[in-house]
Scaffold this motif. Structure first.
Motif, PDB file in Angstrom:
ATOM      1  N   TYR A 123       0.854  -1.184   0.000  1.00 54.58           N
ATOM      2  CA  TYR A 123       0.000   0.000   0.000  1.00 54.58           C
ATOM      3  C   TYR A 123       0.887   1.229   0.000  1.00 54.58           C
ATOM      4  O   TYR A 123       1.977   1.233   0.560  1.00 54.58           O
ATOM      5  CB  TYR A 123      -0.893   0.019   1.250  1.00 54.58           C
ATOM      6  CG  TYR A 123      -1.780  -1.187   1.366  1.00 54.58           C
ATOM      7  CD1 TYR A 123      -3.011  -1.227   0.725  1.00 54.58           C
ATOM      8  CD2 TYR A 123      -1.397  -2.292   2.112  1.00 54.58           C
ATOM      9  CE1 TYR A 123      -3.837  -2.340   0.821  1.00 54.58           C
ATOM     10  CE2 TYR A 123      -2.205  -3.408   2.212  1.00 54.58           C
ATOM     11  CZ  TYR A 123      -3.428  -3.428   1.577  1.00 54.58           C
ATOM     12  OH  TYR A 123      -4.234  -4.521   1.666  1.00 54.58           O
ATOM     13  N   LYS A 124       0.389   2.299  -0.593  1.00 58.15           N
ATOM     14  CA  LYS A 124       1.125   3.559  -0.582  1.00 58.15           C
ATOM     15  C   LYS A 124       1.033   4.155   0.815  1.00 58.15           C
ATOM     16  O   LYS A 124      -0.021   4.100   1.462  1.00 58.15           O
ATOM     17  CB  LYS A 124       0.547   4.526  -1.612  1.00 58.15           C
ATOM     18  CG  LYS A 124       0.773   4.082  -3.040  1.00 58.15           C
ATOM     19  CD  LYS A 124       0.240   5.099  -4.013  1.00 58.15           C
ATOM     20  CE  LYS A 124       0.481   4.610  -5.434  1.00 58.15           C
ATOM     21  NZ  LYS A 124      -0.007   5.566  -6.426  1.00 58.15           N
ATOM     22  N   GLU A 135      -1.786   6.640   1.533  1.00 60.14           N
ATOM     23  CA  GLU A 135      -3.107   6.021   1.685  1.00 60.14           C
ATOM     24  C   GLU A 135      -3.269   5.419   3.079  1.00 60.14           C
ATOM     25  O   GLU A 135      -4.319   5.547   3.702  1.00 60.14           O
ATOM     26  CB  GLU A 135      -3.307   4.945   0.618  1.00 60.14           C
ATOM     27  CG  GLU A 135      -3.399   5.478  -0.792  1.00 60.14           C
ATOM     28  CD  GLU A 135      -3.427   4.367  -1.836  1.00 60.14           C
ATOM     29  OE1 GLU A 135      -3.476   3.178  -1.450  1.00 60.14           O
ATOM     30  OE2 GLU A 135      -3.402   4.689  -3.034  1.00 60.14           O
ATOM     31  N   VAL A 136      -2.247   4.775   3.555  1.00 62.13           N
ATOM     32  CA  VAL A 136      -2.309   4.159   4.882  1.00 62.13           C
ATOM     33  C   VAL A 136      -2.444   5.226   5.956  1.00 62.13           C
ATOM     34  O   VAL A 136      -3.267   5.115   6.872  1.00 62.13           O
ATOM     35  CB  VAL A 136      -1.059   3.281   5.140  1.00 62.13           C
ATOM     36  CG1 VAL A 136      -1.025   2.776   6.578  1.00 62.13           C
ATOM     37  CG2 VAL A 136      -1.016   2.116   4.168  1.00 62.13           C
TER      38      VAL A 136
END
Length: 102
Positions: A87-88, A91-92
């Motif tokens: 995940y980027k 985004e997290v």
């Protein structure tokens, strides 16, 4: 109480198996336990380590077990990266901020 003693006995057997098959060399174990080679062989043969020796051996076992779990987790993480299961960071962080209202 009898069942606890049986569990303790099984743990001693497990520790002796660890000694026989673990990564540590005999000299290192002798140094850690501060006992002679002859005493060690007798104790190992008879599963007759005292409580302080059992604690030392258990700590050594736990250290190896923790290292193995860490290596396994790292390898799983590397496999996830190779497989694209990532995940980027932005985004997290946004998801965490929303979830915990930060």
């Amino acid at each position: 109480m009898y069942l606890e003693i049986e569990r303790y006995e099984k743990q001693i057997i497990k520790l002796v198996d660890f000694i026989n098959n673990g990564p540590y060399k005999l000299e290192y174990i002798l140094d850690k336990l501060n006992i002679s080679r002859t005493t060690f062989y007798t104790k190992r043969k008879n599963y007759n380590f005292n409580l302080s020796e059992v604690k030392i051996l258990a700590k050594m076992y736990d250290d190896v077990d923790a290292t193995s779990r860490l290596e396994k987790s790292i390898n799983e993480g590397l496999e996830d990266i190779k497989a694209g299961r990532v995940y980027k960071l932005d985004e997290v962080l946004n998801e965490v901020r929303e979830k915990y209202e930060l």
